[in-house]
Motif scaffolding. Structure first.
Motif, PDB file in Angstrom:
ATOM      1  N   THR A 183     105.261 -23.011  -1.840  1.00 16.17           N
ATOM      2  CA  THR A 183     106.443 -24.199  -1.592  1.00 16.17           C
ATOM      3  C   THR A 183     106.224 -24.531  -0.115  1.00 16.17           C
ATOM      4  OG1 THR A 183     107.594 -22.123  -1.174  1.00 16.17           O
ATOM      5  CG2 THR A 183     107.642 -22.888  -3.479  1.00 16.17           C
ATOM      6  N   HIS A 184     107.420 -25.321   0.266  1.00 15.35           N
ATOM      7  CA  HIS A 184     107.539 -25.837   1.649  1.00 15.35           C
ATOM      8  C   HIS A 184     107.689 -24.733   2.429  1.00 15.35           C
ATOM      9  CE1 HIS A 184     108.602 -28.081   5.193  1.00 15.35           C
ATOM     10  NE2 HIS A 184     109.856 -27.645   4.950  1.00 15.35           N
TER      11      HIS A 184
ATOM     12  N   ARG B 123     104.757 -22.585   2.902  1.00 14.08           N
ATOM     13  CA  ARG B 123     103.800 -23.304   3.860  1.00 14.08           C
ATOM     14  C   ARG B 123     104.219 -23.002   5.370  1.00 14.08           C
ATOM     15  NH1 ARG B 123     104.440 -28.759   5.913  1.00 14.08           N
ATOM     16  NH2 ARG B 123     102.704 -29.287   7.158  1.00 14.08           N
ATOM     17  N   LEU B 124     105.472 -22.874   5.659  1.00 12.28           N
ATOM     18  CA  LEU B 124     105.896 -22.783   7.018  1.00 12.28           C
ATOM     19  C   LEU B 124     105.470 -21.585   7.604  1.00 12.28           C
ATOM     20  CD1 LEU B 124     109.484 -24.216   6.906  1.00 12.28           C
ATOM     21  CD2 LEU B 124     107.486 -25.188   7.798  1.00 12.28           C
ATOM     22  N   LYS B 125     105.374 -20.426   6.321  1.00  6.04           N
ATOM     23  CA  LYS B 125     104.990 -19.151   7.169  1.00  6.04           C
ATOM     24  C   LYS B 125     103.330 -18.834   7.041  1.00  6.04           C
ATOM     25  CE  LYS B 125     109.183 -17.292   5.051  1.00  6.04           C
ATOM     26  NZ  LYS B 125     109.912 -16.438   3.966  1.00  6.04           N
ATOM     27  N   SER B 126     102.789 -19.792   6.527  1.00  7.28           N
ATOM     28  CA  SER B 126     101.325 -19.562   6.412  1.00  7.28           C
ATOM     29  C   SER B 126     100.443 -20.739   7.478  1.00  7.28           C
ATOM     30  CB  SER B 126     100.797 -20.126   4.891  1.00  7.28           C
ATOM     31  OG  SER B 126     101.006 -21.390   4.922  1.00  7.28           O
ATOM     32  N   PRO B 127      99.095 -20.188   7.654  1.00 11.22           N
ATOM     33  CA  PRO B 127      98.326 -21.118   8.720  1.00 11.22           C
ATOM     34  C   PRO B 127      98.259 -22.598   8.280  1.00 11.22           C
ATOM     35  CG  PRO B 127      97.173 -19.110   7.926  1.00 11.22           C
ATOM     36  CD  PRO B 127      98.620 -19.109   7.190  1.00 11.22           C
TER      37      PRO B 127
ATOM     38  N   TRP C 156     107.573 -31.863   1.460  1.00 12.50           N
ATOM     39  CA  TRP C 156     107.335 -31.804  -0.065  1.00 12.50           C
ATOM     40  C   TRP C 156     108.020 -30.403  -0.743  1.00 12.50           C
ATOM     41  CZ3 TRP C 156     106.305 -36.694  -2.402  1.00 12.50           C
ATOM     42  CH2 TRP C 156     105.846 -37.726  -1.380  1.00 12.50           C
ATOM     43  N   PRO C 157     108.460 -30.579  -1.988  1.00  9.50           N
ATOM     44  CA  PRO C 157     108.855 -29.225  -2.483  1.00  9.50           C
ATOM     45  C   PRO C 157     107.872 -28.226  -2.641  1.00  9.50           C
ATOM     46  CG  PRO C 157     109.718 -31.258  -3.504  1.00  9.50           C
ATOM     47  CD  PRO C 157     108.847 -31.764  -2.580  1.00  9.50           C
ATOM     48  N   VAL C 158     106.427 -28.898  -3.112  1.00 11.43           N
ATOM     49  CA  VAL C 158     105.534 -27.886  -3.415  1.00 11.43           C
ATOM     50  C   VAL C 158     104.069 -28.464  -2.892  1.00 11.43           C
ATOM     51  CG1 VAL C 158     105.078 -29.176  -5.655  1.00 11.43           C
ATOM     52  CG2 VAL C 158     104.384 -26.648  -5.392  1.00 11.43           C
ATOM     53  N   TYR C 159     103.187 -27.708  -2.721  1.00 12.55           N
ATOM     54  CA  TYR C 159     102.171 -28.217  -2.001  1.00 12.55           C
ATOM     55  C   TYR C 159     100.892 -27.471  -2.898  1.00 12.55           C
ATOM     56  CZ  TYR C 159     104.475 -29.659   2.010  1.00 12.55           C
ATOM     57  OH  TYR C 159     105.374 -30.036   3.076  1.00 12.55           O
ATOM     58  N   VAL C 160      99.621 -28.238  -3.111  1.00 13.69           N
ATOM     59  CA  VAL C 160      98.745 -27.835  -3.803  1.00 13.69           C
ATOM     60  C   VAL C 160      97.377 -27.892  -2.904  1.00 13.69           C
ATOM     61  CG1 VAL C 160      97.044 -28.396  -5.800  1.00 13.69           C
ATOM     62  CG2 VAL C 160      99.474 -28.987  -5.924  1.00 13.69           C
ATOM     63  N   GLN C 161      96.783 -26.640  -2.576  1.00 14.52           N
ATOM     64  CA  GLN C 161      95.501 -26.432  -1.902  1.00 14.52           C
ATOM     65  C   GLN C 161      94.215 -26.557  -2.940  1.00 14.52           C
ATOM     66  OE1 GLN C 161      95.481 -23.237   0.693  1.00 14.52           O
ATOM     67  NE2 GLN C 161      93.286 -23.254   1.004  1.00 14.52           N
ATOM     68  N   LEU C 162      93.606 -27.458  -2.740  1.00  7.92           N
ATOM     69  CA  LEU C 162      92.166 -27.451  -3.599  1.00  7.92           C
ATOM     70  C   LEU C 162      91.041 -26.726  -3.119  1.00  7.92           C
ATOM     71  CD1 LEU C 162      92.796 -31.314  -4.542  1.00  7.92           C
ATOM     72  CD2 LEU C 162      93.593 -29.454  -5.817  1.00  7.92           C
TER      73      LEU C 162
ATOM     74  N   GLY D  93      88.872 -28.178  -0.072  1.00  5.63           N
ATOM     75  CA  GLY D  93      89.346 -27.932   1.423  1.00  5.63           C
ATOM     76  C   GLY D  93      90.840 -28.793   1.587  1.00  5.63           C
ATOM     77  N   LYS D  94      91.092 -29.738   0.687  1.00  2.22           N
ATOM     78  CA  LYS D  94      92.235 -30.681   0.921  1.00  2.22           C
ATOM     79  C   LYS D  94      93.524 -30.152   0.334  1.00  2.22           C
ATOM     80  CE  LYS D  94      89.238 -34.659   0.705  1.00  2.22           C
ATOM     81  NZ  LYS D  94      89.179 -36.190   0.086  1.00  2.22           N
ATOM     82  N   THR D  95      94.630 -30.160   1.018  1.00  2.00           N
ATOM     83  CA  THR D  95      95.771 -29.983   0.398  1.00  2.00           C
ATOM     84  C   THR D  95      96.850 -31.123   0.464  1.00  2.00           C
ATOM     85  OG1 THR D  95      95.756 -27.711   1.673  1.00  2.00           O
ATOM     86  CG2 THR D  95      97.981 -28.705   1.172  1.00  2.00           C
ATOM     87  N   PHE D  96      97.534 -31.255  -0.940  1.00  2.00           N
ATOM     88  CA  PHE D  96      98.468 -32.274  -1.036  1.00  2.00           C
ATOM     89  C   PHE D  96      99.918 -31.792  -1.276  1.00  2.00           C
ATOM     90  CE2 PHE D  96      94.177 -33.833  -2.163  1.00  2.00           C
ATOM     91  CZ  PHE D  96      94.409 -35.173  -1.557  1.00  2.00           C
TER      92      PHE D  96
END
Length: 454
Positions: free
Chosen positions: A231-232, A235-239, A250-256, A259-262
């Protein structure tokens, strides 16, 4: 509500078309006076005593039983409010509701639901992540995929025919990517119990439109899978990750895995289904296939006496025809259910029954990206030796024809577009005529092949 087959049409020997409609259960009871529909979930099956117990406390004794519990979505993760699996009517309505407020979604998967969804969604950016080198790997090869991909970069064609299928209006290399954007179109939480699978053209009759003013925009990410969803706040707490087109939060993030994150509004998990065997396994001795389905023989019988199975929940474990393979599709579910009913009746009457002709040749008609798609036999060379031969004819934007030959004989075909070759190729596969002398001329567009082999 129940799903029912309507407008059934036997196109050719093995090819068939039909619509899937939702009807009240009373419609069946009125048509068949000997039929009783019970709306309840199975709590436990006691195969040894031939009894079923429902969650409502009802006990049912049976002489013959057919398990048709279908499949359940193979979700990326459980209990995540930002991950949605589209499987039944309720989840389709939930998707429509979420999409109406979305500006970007991420679709994970490369099967039928994903193929239909990415083309139909309008007014919302779509990030489509597939684990394969090409789209539609379940149904066709890279050549056919390349034929279809340009459709993502053009305005959708207006449909000329009215779809008569179900209307879902129930109330209450790795790292490669491509983007396709169409011009602006100037036209103006469901139940936790899984329902029956969506039928063909499930997206017809519901508006799949997001919150943006654009027709459709699809960005493809090949050869990658989901590595992490967060979640957002997480994400704020992670590298910091590498973000693509990160406009705002965004409400949610997907790391593929490439190496890309959307960032996105929500994620659609369209990674297939698993046989839904859980309701019947406890306390019984069913033999399961490697894919988790209930093993059935050529009479659709399971390993438990008087218990049959049909559709996505089962795995066909008899000796298959050289031109048939099981795929968990509506067409095969209907065929299996119909054949299982015949087998059950024949057993009660102590009459013999032969394996139905529909299991001689795999055949499937569907539509992707507004093109008619026909798959026959070993259409992707499934299980064939490396020396099999492929013949291809392609007219950009019109048709794609692929023929699979083994030992000079046709064993499979892919037809995209209005080719009118279905019946001819079906017959050539079934009669196994030696086509060696025809060579590439078999697909010569200047030869009327239908009349030649009539």
């Amino acid at each position: 509500m129940i799903k029912a087959v309507a407008n059934f049409k036997q196109v050719f020997k093995t090819l068939e078309e039909f619509d899937v409609e939702e009807r009240p259960s009373s419609a069946l009871e009125e048509k068949y006076p000997n039929l009783r529909v019970i709306q309840s979930a199975v709590k436990v099956l006691h195969a040894q005593t031939h009894t079923i117990h429902t969650i409502d406390g009802l006990q049912i004794h049976y002489k013959k039983l057919c398990i048709c519990t279908g499949g359940r979505p193979k979700l990326l993760t459980q209990d995540n409010p930002y991950v949605l699996g589209i499987r039944d009517t309720d989840s389709a309505k939930e998707f429509q509701k979420l999409l109406s407020k979305a500006k970007r979604i991420v679709v994970i998967g490369n099967g039928g639901i994903a193929l239909e969804l990415v083309y139909e969604v309008e007014g919302c950016e779509v990030i489509w992540a597939v684990k394969d080198k090409a789209i539609g790997n379940t149904f066709f090869d890279a050549g056919a995929a390349q034929f279809l991909v340009p459709s993502l970069d053009s305005d959708k064609l207006q449909r000329t025919a009215v779809c008569k299928r179900a209307r879902y209006t129930t109330e209450a290399g790795a790292g490669t990517s491509h983007s396709y954007t169409a011009g602006v179109d100037k036209r103006g939480q469901g139940s936790t119990e899984p329902g029956s699978a969506l039928g063909p053209d499930w997206h017809e009759g519901i508006q799949l439109k997001g919150a943006e003013e654009l027709s459709h925009r699809v960005s493809l990410e090949y050869q990658c899978e989901v590595e992490k969803i967060y979640t957002h706040q997480e994400r704020l707490k992670s590298p910091r990750q590498t973000l693509i087109s990160d406009k705002g939060t965004w409400p949610v993030y997907v790391q593929l895995t490439n190496g890309k994150t959307f960032g996105c509004d929500f994620i659609v998990s369209a990674t297939g289904v698993l046989p839904n065997t859980e309701p019947v396994l406890h306390g019984n001795n069913f033999v399961l296939a490697e894919d988790g389905g209930l093993q059935v023989n050529d009479h659709m019988m399971t390993s438990e006496a008087d218990v049959y199975a049909a559709g996505d929940v089962c795995t066909a474990c008899w000796q298959h025809s050289p031109f048939w393979q099981q795929m968990r599709l509506w067409t095969q579910a209907r065929q299996m259910g119909w054949y299982a009913g015949r087998c059950m009746a024949a057993d009660v009457l102590a009459e013999p029954v032969e394996l139905d002709f529909c299991f001689e040749l795999f055949s499937h008609i569907t539509k992707f990206f507004n093109y008619k798609v026909v798959l026959l036999g070993k259409f992707n060379g499934q299980g064939l030796s490396p020396d099999h031969e492929l013949l291809v004819r392609c007219t950009k934007g019109v048709e794609y024809v692929k023929v699979v030959l083994s030992g000079g004989r046709m064993v499979g075909a892919v037809l995209i577009g209005e080719t009118d070759l279905e019946e001819t190729f079906e017959n050539l596969i079934l009669n196994q005529m030696d086509l060696t002398r025809y060579g590439a001329e078999l697909l010569n567009p200047n030869i009327d092949i239908e009349d030649y082999f009539d």
